[in-house]
Design an enzyme around this catalytic site. Structure first.
Site, PDB file in Angstrom:
ATOM      1  N   ARG A 131       1.253  10.614  -9.408  1.00  0.00           N
ATOM      2  CA  ARG A 131       1.683   9.474  -8.589  1.00  0.00           C
ATOM      3  C   ARG A 131       0.814   8.288  -8.991  1.00  0.00           C
ATOM      4  O   ARG A 131      -0.406   8.390  -9.008  1.00  0.00           O
ATOM      5  CB  ARG A 131       1.568   9.757  -7.085  1.00  0.00           C
ATOM      6  N   ARG A 183      -0.210  14.803   0.302  1.00  0.00           N
ATOM      7  CA  ARG A 183      -0.090  13.354   0.158  1.00  0.00           C
ATOM      8  C   ARG A 183      -1.221  12.680   0.930  1.00  0.00           C
ATOM      9  O   ARG A 183      -2.013  13.347   1.588  1.00  0.00           O
ATOM     10  CB  ARG A 183       1.268  12.877   0.693  1.00  0.00           C
ATOM     11  N   GLY A 184      -1.255  11.350   0.829  1.00  0.00           N
ATOM     12  CA  GLY A 184      -2.315  10.576   1.454  1.00  0.00           C
ATOM     13  C   GLY A 184      -3.433  10.339   0.463  1.00  0.00           C
ATOM     14  O   GLY A 184      -3.943  11.280  -0.148  1.00  0.00           O
ATOM     15  N   ALA A 185      -3.819   9.080   0.294  1.00  0.00           N
ATOM     16  CA  ALA A 185      -4.732   8.711  -0.790  1.00  0.00           C
ATOM     17  C   ALA A 185      -5.996   9.559  -0.853  1.00  0.00           C
ATOM     18  O   ALA A 185      -6.304  10.146  -1.904  1.00  0.00           O
ATOM     19  CB  ALA A 185      -5.068   7.222  -0.687  1.00  0.00           C
ATOM     20  N   ASP A 201      -3.582   2.859   0.116  1.00  0.00           N
ATOM     21  CA  ASP A 201      -3.552   3.701  -1.076  1.00  0.00           C
ATOM     22  C   ASP A 201      -4.332   3.085  -2.225  1.00  0.00           C
ATOM     23  O   ASP A 201      -4.749   3.782  -3.136  1.00  0.00           O
ATOM     24  CB  ASP A 201      -2.104   3.942  -1.501  1.00  0.00           C
ATOM     25  N   GLN A 222       7.401   9.396   7.463  1.00  0.00           N
ATOM     26  CA  GLN A 222       6.072  10.003   7.559  1.00  0.00           C
ATOM     27  C   GLN A 222       5.363   9.648   8.861  1.00  0.00           C
ATOM     28  O   GLN A 222       4.476  10.380   9.296  1.00  0.00           O
ATOM     29  CB  GLN A 222       5.234   9.604   6.350  1.00  0.00           C
ATOM     30  N   ASN A 252      -0.180  -0.280   0.451  1.00  0.00           N
ATOM     31  CA  ASN A 252      -0.014   0.781   1.442  1.00  0.00           C
ATOM     32  C   ASN A 252       1.475   1.078   1.562  1.00  0.00           C
ATOM     33  O   ASN A 252       2.313   0.452   0.912  1.00  0.00           O
ATOM     34  CB  ASN A 252      -0.621   0.366   2.787  1.00  0.00           C
TER      35      ASN A 252
END
Length: 382
Positions: A98, A64-66, A253, A212, A263
């Site tokens: 996503r 995960r994480g842009a 994001d 998170q 975000n």
């Protein structure tokens, strides 16, 4: 707050395991991921042999994480090409895994375009696979360089906005090495302040969904020796009221054409609090997160997560009151509906500055963001 838990030195890293890596064992290429859903309890790796497995890892937030999603998507295309799967089908599945983070679709498109160019008129599958992998590796390296540049720009901006140093920084969600090819986005700025001896306290919001901040940012802060404190998301207001926050640093994001920032959910109320209390609210994100094709915040598709993430608590190990590990036990009455968006959108007038590897936009306007993007075409990160 006392800072007795801070540690000095820059020799520690957020994790001893790479977050993502390409390997080529005898049985064929694989993409190896650090399973972020298992942190901080244990460091476990997932091995993806096809795009389908990577899509599942993306949807479950194992990766995960842009910025990292863009890198993973590019490697996913390369994996499909190297193993002889339908690359077009894999690219479509990966890009749609996503919807909110623009980096994912961009990373997929970059590797897919390289693959198609490599095919050429001759249909050279081996060359196309090599070109897709080269595109993924280039994106990976560029993100690491962008991370270092953002850390420098962000620390200089903090020095300007909060003279005197010894910053008390509030952050939300996770924006460190776990989301990046380097040391992260917003977290990388806080880490730079820590290494310079200028970080007094990192306030870490717990962050829905899946906590998170509590699980991942606190994990990274602990591993880097920062002085940090975890807080419930709805306690942030009391921190501002007590004058305990010097700046807010968050990642993004998606940053759209008018400067609106998508975000992790909970970012928007922090921006409102920061505005009211005259605290700088700074967004740190790579240029790959800027999306000039989406005109405004209202046009951003916000991912909705399953209600079970709110109405149930996961059982990590063993059993709890008869519920099996890997399942959940209810924390709300049966049948309770839950509103569980993964993101919210912060309008540009609440954002003090946007920091990218290309430089800083402040005030945040469509014109300023457009000029920065135009200048970026002539910028080479050194």
């Amino acid at each position: 707050m006392a800072d007795q838990y801070a540690q000095t030195g820059d020799d520690k890293r957020p994790t001893d395991l790479p977050v993502l890596r390409w390997e080529e064992p005898a049985e064929g290429p694989v993409l190896v991921l650090l399973d972020q859903t298992r942190l901080p309890r244990e460091e476990v790796e997932l091995v993806c042999t096809d795009a389908r497995g990577l899509v599942e890892a993306i949807r479950t937030l194992a990766v995960r994480g842009a910025p990292l999603l863009g890198i993973a998507g590019a490697y996913g295309v390369a994996l499909a090409a190297a193993r002889g799967f339908d690359v077009d089908e894999a690219a479509d599945a990966l890009a749609g895994a996503r919807p909110t983070a623009v980096n994912l679709a961009r990373g997929v498109r970059r590797a897919h375009d390289a693959y198609r160019a490599g095919l050429g008129q001759e249909g050279d599958l081996e060359r196309a696979a090599r070109d897709a992998l080269a595109a993924a590796r280039a994106l990976h390296q560029e993100d690491a360089e962008a991370s270092a540049a953002m850390a420098g720009h962000g620390l200089a901006l903090l020095d300007e906005l909060v003279p005197g140093g010894r910053y008390r920084i509030l952050t939300h969600c996770n924006s460190g090495a776990l989301v990046s090819g380097g040391e992260g986005t917003a977290f990388a700025v806080a880490l730079a302040a820590h290494r310079a001896g200028q970080l007094r306290r990192l306030w870490v919001g717990e962050t829905r969904p899946l906590l998170q901040g509590a699980r991942l940012t606190a994990y990274e802060a602990a591993r880097t020796g920062m002085a940090y404190t975890l807080l419930t998301d709805n306690a942030a207001g009391s921190l501002f009221a007590a004058g305990e926050v010097d700046a807010v640093l968050v990642g993004a994001d998606r940053i759209v054409a008018d400067g609106s920032v998508a975000n992790k959910v909970g970012t928007y109320p922090l921006a409102v609090l920061a505005k009211y209390h005259h605290v700088p609210f700074i967004v740190v994100a790579p240029g790959t997160t800027v999306d000039p094709d989406t005109p405004d915040g209202a046009s951003v598709e916000v991912e909705q997560r399953a209600g079970q993430e709110v109405t149930e608590a996961m059982v990590p190990q063993g059993t709890v009151a008869g519920f099996e590990a890997g399942g959940g036990y209810p924390v709300a009455p049966l049948g309770t509906q839950a509103y569980n968006p993964a993101f919210d959108v912060t309008p540009p007038e609440l954002v003090t500055a946007i920091v990218t590897e290309w430089g800083v936009v402040s005030p945040v306007t469509a014109e300023g963001l457009g000029e920065l993007c135009a200048r970026s075409r002539q910028v080479t990160i050194k």
